[in-house]
Design an enzyme around this catalytic site. Structure first.
Site, PDB file in Angstrom:
ATOM      1  N   PHE A 155       3.829  26.467  49.286  1.00  0.00           N
ATOM      2  CA  PHE A 155       3.674  25.031  49.035  1.00  0.00           C
ATOM      3  C   PHE A 155       4.277  24.169  50.146  1.00  0.00           C
ATOM      4  O   PHE A 155       4.439  22.962  49.973  1.00  0.00           O
ATOM      5  CB  PHE A 155       4.312  24.660  47.687  1.00  0.00           C
ATOM      6  N   LEU A 156       4.627  24.790  51.289  1.00  0.00           N
ATOM      7  CA  LEU A 156       5.284  23.992  52.336  1.00  0.00           C
ATOM      8  C   LEU A 156       4.314  22.984  52.945  1.00  0.00           C
ATOM      9  O   LEU A 156       3.098  23.170  52.921  1.00  0.00           O
ATOM     10  CB  LEU A 156       5.882  24.885  53.416  1.00  0.00           C
ATOM     11  N   CYS A 263      -5.437  22.014  54.814  1.00  0.00           N
ATOM     12  CA  CYS A 263      -5.425  22.531  53.448  1.00  0.00           C
ATOM     13  C   CYS A 263      -6.106  21.667  52.398  1.00  0.00           C
ATOM     14  O   CYS A 263      -7.005  22.152  51.712  1.00  0.00           O
ATOM     15  CB  CYS A 263      -3.997  22.853  53.055  1.00  0.00           C
ATOM     16  N   ARG A 330      -6.445  19.808  62.581  1.00  0.00           N
ATOM     17  CA  ARG A 330      -7.505  20.261  61.684  1.00  0.00           C
ATOM     18  C   ARG A 330      -7.877  19.148  60.695  1.00  0.00           C
ATOM     19  O   ARG A 330      -7.033  18.599  60.026  1.00  0.00           O
ATOM     20  CB  ARG A 330      -7.066  21.544  60.961  1.00  0.00           C
TER      21      ARG A 330
END
Ligand SMILES: NC(=O)C1=CN([C@@H]2O[C@H](COP(=O)(O)OP(=O)(O)OC[C@H]3O[C@@H](n4cnc5c(N)ncnc54)[C@H](O)[C@@H]3O)[C@@H](O)[C@H]2O)C=CC1
Ligand SMILES: O=C(O)[C@H]1O[C@H](OP(=O)(O)OP(=O)(O)OC[C@H]2O[C@@H](n3ccc(=O)[nH]c3=O)[C@H](O)[C@@H]2O)[C@H](O)[C@@H](O)[C@@H]1O
Length: 471
Positions: A155-156, A263, A330
């Site tokens: 979860f970083l 993400c 990204r």
């Protein structure tokens, strides 16, 4: 202390490996990219992450951390093997590409000669733990090899990765073998975080549901921002007012250009794809993605509204990275924005404190013509003679600029604050034509009590008014 192997030296693998070494374990990190490993051996990191270089160096010096491309070397004596390879969007309508995870699992199988716990840290579709198990079982070579699989989603956040690893809100472990999950839990005991120990599928789902919820919060506040803008309310103060409700909370309510990064975009897509495949109709996830896409276009709409046409104009862009404190490009909004603006005939001047090289590469990948872009050495340099200035990334550096100097060097003083980092009234005072996202152009200073009436306001109320107007 344990012997650990981490597969993948990207944001998650390198941070996990280094932090586990810092906790006293012996860690070997494997990557298939020879150049990355060669550079890591020389102390050159493949990513920018505050504090990481020093921590890598300290643990390499202490003999607890090393890097290799060799699976036999990396797996030797390892009790725990973490998979932390990339799971990008594949070619299947948003589903995750499992090629890298499967390839890592195959390499583990081919080189394992003892019992080890294989821990999946990559974000993978629900059910992937079984896939990893199957790939390893089908490819084991040594009769002495055996394994258990545990899911341990990460979860970083980039830019705060060390802090997040060291202070997790929770540690999620999923397995069909609770004993294996408990052994992994022991690796993290020093971090004093709550454990959620569950089955494999549930652990994998917790990761997607968490990212999708955070993305939903962002799209929600962005939709509210659009309504605020139309009706004359100020979204920043709305978010503060909402956030005091403990059930809502203050975090992830910053309206802006929407979420980017490696993400949220891919994980919301992947979750929607999983739901689709299961015969469901994930309408909320689709709305989250649509709102996020539209949010980036807002900048171009605002520029067109203020400048008429962009042909022949010069637009300044502050920030390339998808968020501050990283060089990760990204799905960064800057790439789309620069692409759209240059396609309409504008020249762009741009500056980012760290993402210049990664930014240049990302623009080339998106077919932006580099002759339309000037890379500058500072925010002040960007502002020189531009027709408008756009804040795309909320780097701290941009929050403390001398805005009068910026104003005076611009050709036309149009400021589009895509991350709401400035106070509208202050910018108007400097002479800018200011547009934020969902900001009232002239917000009423209603929350700030005037000096002579403060004493009549209960103390708590006065404090909160101040917070609302300062943020
Ligand atoms: N970036 C982030 O902040 C977070 C990422 N995640 C998840 O963690 C996973 C990894 O993400 P990142 O670290 O960002 O990826 P990344 O792309 O930065 O790094 C992945 C690394 O794995 C290496 N690799 C690929 N296949 C390999 C193989 N078979 N053997 C050895 N090395 C191999 C690549 O060369 C690359 O260096 C993804 O599933 C992502 O969704 C989860 C939480 C946070
Ligand atoms: O799975 C992952 O990879 C990670 O994804 C996010 O971390 P990250 O992408 O590094 O960055 P965030 O700080 O979450 O920001 C994501 C995007 O949302 C945007 N954002 C964030 C917060 C907000 O209020 N508004 C907003 O627009 C940021 O600008 C950025 O583009 C999650 O926060 C991590 O918990 C998760 O582990």
């Amino acid at each position: 202390m344990s012997v650990i192997c981490v597969i993948g030296t990207g944001y998650v693998g390198l941070v996990t490996g280094t932090c586990l070494a810092d906790l006293g374990n012996t860690v070997t990190c494997i990557d298939i990219v020879q150049e990355k490993i060669d550079r890591l051996k020389k102390g050159i990191l493949p990513i920018y992450e505050p504090g990481l270089e020093e921590m890598v160096d300290r643990n390499v010096q202490a003999g607890r951390l090393r890097f290799t491309t060799s699976y036999p070397e990396g797996l030797e004596n390892s009790e725990f093997i973490f998979i932390a390879v990339n799971t990008p969007t594949g070619n299947n309508q948003g589903g995750a590409d499992m090629r890298y995870v499967e390839s890592a699992a195959r390499s583990i199988a081919e080189n394992l000669d003892h019992y080890a716990i294989v821990i999946n840290k990559s974000t993978v579709p629900v059910g992937s733990g079984d896939v990893v198990s199957r790939v390893i079982s089908n490819n084991l070579k040594s009769p002495d090899a055996s394994f258990s699989v545990v899911s341990n989603p990460e979860f970083l956040r980039e830019g705060a990765a060390l802090l997040d690893f060291q202070n997790p809100d929770r540690i999620v472990l999923g397995s069909s073998e609770p004993e294996a999950a408990h052994k992994v839990a022991r690796l993290y005991l020093q971090l004093r975080a709550p454990f959620v120990i569950t089955d494999l599928y549930t652990a994998e789902m917790i990761k997607y549901a968490s990212n999708a919820f955070l993305a939903t919060k962002i799209s929600f506040i962005n939709e509210i921002a659009q309504v605020c803008e139309r009706l004359g309310a100020d979204v920043k103060q709305v978010a503060i007012g909402m956030g005091y409700d403990k059930r809502i909370g203050h975090s992830f309510l910053d309206a802006g250009l929407g979420y980017g990064g490696s993400c949220f975009p891919k994980d919301v897509r992947a979750l929607a794809h999983m739901a689709d495949e299961a015969g469901l109709h994930p309408q909320m996830l689709r709305a989250v993605m649509d709102i996020n896409h539209d949010q980036r276009r807002l900048v171009v709409t605002k520029l067109n509204n203020l400048l008429g046409s962009l042909r022949g104009t010069t637009i300044g862009i502050l920030g390339l990275a998808f968020k501050p404190n990283t060089d990760d490009m990204r799905e960064a909004p800057a790439v789309d924005i620069i692409h759209w603006v240059t396609s309409q005939g504008a020249h762009v001047r741009v500056y980012d404190p760290v993402a210049t090289e990664t930014g240049r590469e990302a623009l080339v990948r998106e077919n932006v013509k580099l002759q339309d872009v000037t890379f500058c050495k500072s925010a002040y340099d960007v502002a020189e003679k531009v027709d408008a200035l756009v804040v795309v990334t909320d780097w701290n550096e941009f929050k403390s600029l001398n805005m009068q100097k910026i104003h005076d060097s611009m050709h036309r003083p149009i400021l589009i604050d895509g991350r709401n980092i400035y106070e509208p009234s202050e910018m108007t005072r400097h002479g800018f034509t200011y547009r934020g996202i969902g900001r009232a152009t002239n917000p009423a200073p209603s929350v700030l009590p005037s000096e002579d009436t403060t004493s009549e306001i209960p103390e708590k109320m006065a404090q909160e008014s101040l917070i609302a107007s300062e943020s």
